[in-house]
Design a protein around this motif. Sequence first.
Motif, PDB file in Angstrom:
ATOM      1  N   ARG A 234     -56.996   2.834  28.971  1.00  0.00           N
ATOM      2  CA  ARG A 234     -55.774   3.394  29.559  1.00  0.00           C
ATOM      3  C   ARG A 234     -54.881   2.319  30.148  1.00  0.00           C
ATOM      4  NH1 ARG A 234     -58.364   8.731  32.602  1.00  0.00           N
ATOM      5  NH2 ARG A 234     -58.986   9.794  30.678  1.00  0.00           N
ATOM      6  N   THR A 235     -55.417   1.141  30.266  1.00  0.00           N
ATOM      7  CA  THR A 235     -54.619   0.017  30.759  1.00  0.00           C
ATOM      8  C   THR A 235     -54.806  -1.183  29.845  1.00  0.00           C
ATOM      9  OG1 THR A 235     -56.436  -0.646  32.218  1.00  0.00           O
ATOM     10  CG2 THR A 235     -54.702   0.725  33.186  1.00  0.00           C
ATOM     11  N   VAL A 236     -53.825  -2.054  29.894  1.00  0.00           N
ATOM     12  CA  VAL A 236     -53.835  -3.254  29.063  1.00  0.00           C
ATOM     13  C   VAL A 236     -53.985  -4.476  29.955  1.00  0.00           C
ATOM     14  CG1 VAL A 236     -52.560  -4.566  27.333  1.00  0.00           C
ATOM     15  CG2 VAL A 236     -52.268  -2.102  27.477  1.00  0.00           C
ATOM     16  N   HIS A 237     -54.949  -5.317  29.627  1.00  0.00           N
ATOM     17  CA  HIS A 237     -55.132  -6.581  30.342  1.00  0.00           C
ATOM     18  C   HIS A 237     -54.587  -7.721  29.476  1.00  0.00           C
ATOM     19  CE1 HIS A 237     -57.924  -4.910  33.420  1.00  0.00           C
ATOM     20  NE2 HIS A 237     -58.147  -4.029  32.453  1.00  0.00           N
ATOM     21  N   ASN A 238     -54.362  -8.861  30.108  1.00  0.00           N
ATOM     22  CA  ASN A 238     -53.930 -10.089  29.410  1.00  0.00           C
ATOM     23  C   ASN A 238     -52.545  -9.967  28.776  1.00  0.00           C
ATOM     24  OD1 ASN A 238     -57.233  -9.852  28.350  1.00  0.00           O
ATOM     25  ND2 ASN A 238     -56.609 -11.490  29.717  1.00  0.00           N
ATOM     26  N   HIS A 239     -51.739  -8.983  29.214  1.00  0.00           N
ATOM     27  CA  HIS A 239     -50.371  -8.857  28.667  1.00  0.00           C
ATOM     28  C   HIS A 239     -49.470  -9.783  29.473  1.00  0.00           C
ATOM     29  CE1 HIS A 239     -47.175  -7.313  26.350  1.00  0.00           C
ATOM     30  NE2 HIS A 239     -46.769  -6.351  27.148  1.00  0.00           N
TER      31      HIS A 239
END
Length: 376
Positions: A234-239
């Motif tokens: 549900r969330t994006v990391h490393n963006h």
Amino acid sequence: MTLTAIDLFCGAGGLSAGLEMAGFRVLAGVDLFEAAGKTFEDTHPEARFIGKPIEDVTIEELVETTGVQPGKLTVLAGGPPCQAYSVYNHQRGMHDERAVLFKQYLRIVEGMQPEWIVMENVMGIYSIGGGEAVRAIKAELRKLGYEVEEQVLKAEEFGVPQERRRVVFIGNRIGAPIRHPEPTHGEGLEPFTTIKDAIGDLVAIENGEDRGPVGYAKPAWGDFQKYARSKASRTVHNHSAPKLGKINVERMAHIPPGGSWRDIPFDLLPAGMKRAKRSDHTKRYGRMTWNGLSCTVLTKCDVHWGAYIHPEQDRAISVREAARLQAFPDWFEFSGSRTDQYVQVGNAVPPLLGRAIGQTIRQLIEESSRSKIAAE
């Protein structure tokens, strides 16, 4: 049937992730890169990470770590560091110490006696000594009782949204047939996965921005985005995007989708490129197009060297966008500095390519098993 694997030179674990998708249990990964090791541990909780030079890894340690005795391992996988083989390294040659690291791979093959082996490397391996490295690998493995075939695989033909060519060696010591994965995408097959398919659902960010974990810009659409968001992401990391200087931001403003350095006004060009022929450096300062494929993702998504400008935003692609273009799902969170993260992404085997390799080996194992039963 329990299928087991050890991944040498594992990096963050792209090949391991692909093998796991194909039904293998990855028991251990070996690498010297500390940040990649943290990523590997976090994303492969059932595997053990061994962080040391491969020449210091003993067979006894692998047996103790994995619980698998010599002769019982299904697959030994790995891609020795590719810098010595790369077409970008004009000093490449068999004298380069990195070019003989495959001998360490062979040492572990001899000690562990896996049923199958997989080696992956860059196209430049063919040009070392007129093919000396390829011949040496196959000859040495044959001495150890392995029949091996190599083939160039195109990542985009397996659902990866990127033009990427890799040489993949597959072999076994059990007399089973050898074949490489058959393409699933391309003319007459599934359509290629485009850049929009891959990153079109990610939120807009500014040049140099790192907002930490963020949500998605829109609902998932298409098979690739659904794959990327697997495990209920549900969330994006490393963006996180690198901070480019003012002059590069000015240059990017002049480059349309599909454009390159040729679209930059002459007075804004880097000094060296003012002397370049317009037929040279076709990818430099390239802006991606939504309906196209990415160029090869390298360890630095540097706009000065390749087509790494976002299709619409005046910035270089983020780590997460590079990871999507390498077919990493979003639950795969990269550790270390942003520089370390780009290196991990660029060095990896795209998981979807790894899955295709794993599925093919699994099919060959099952076919071989059925043939043995039929013959009894």
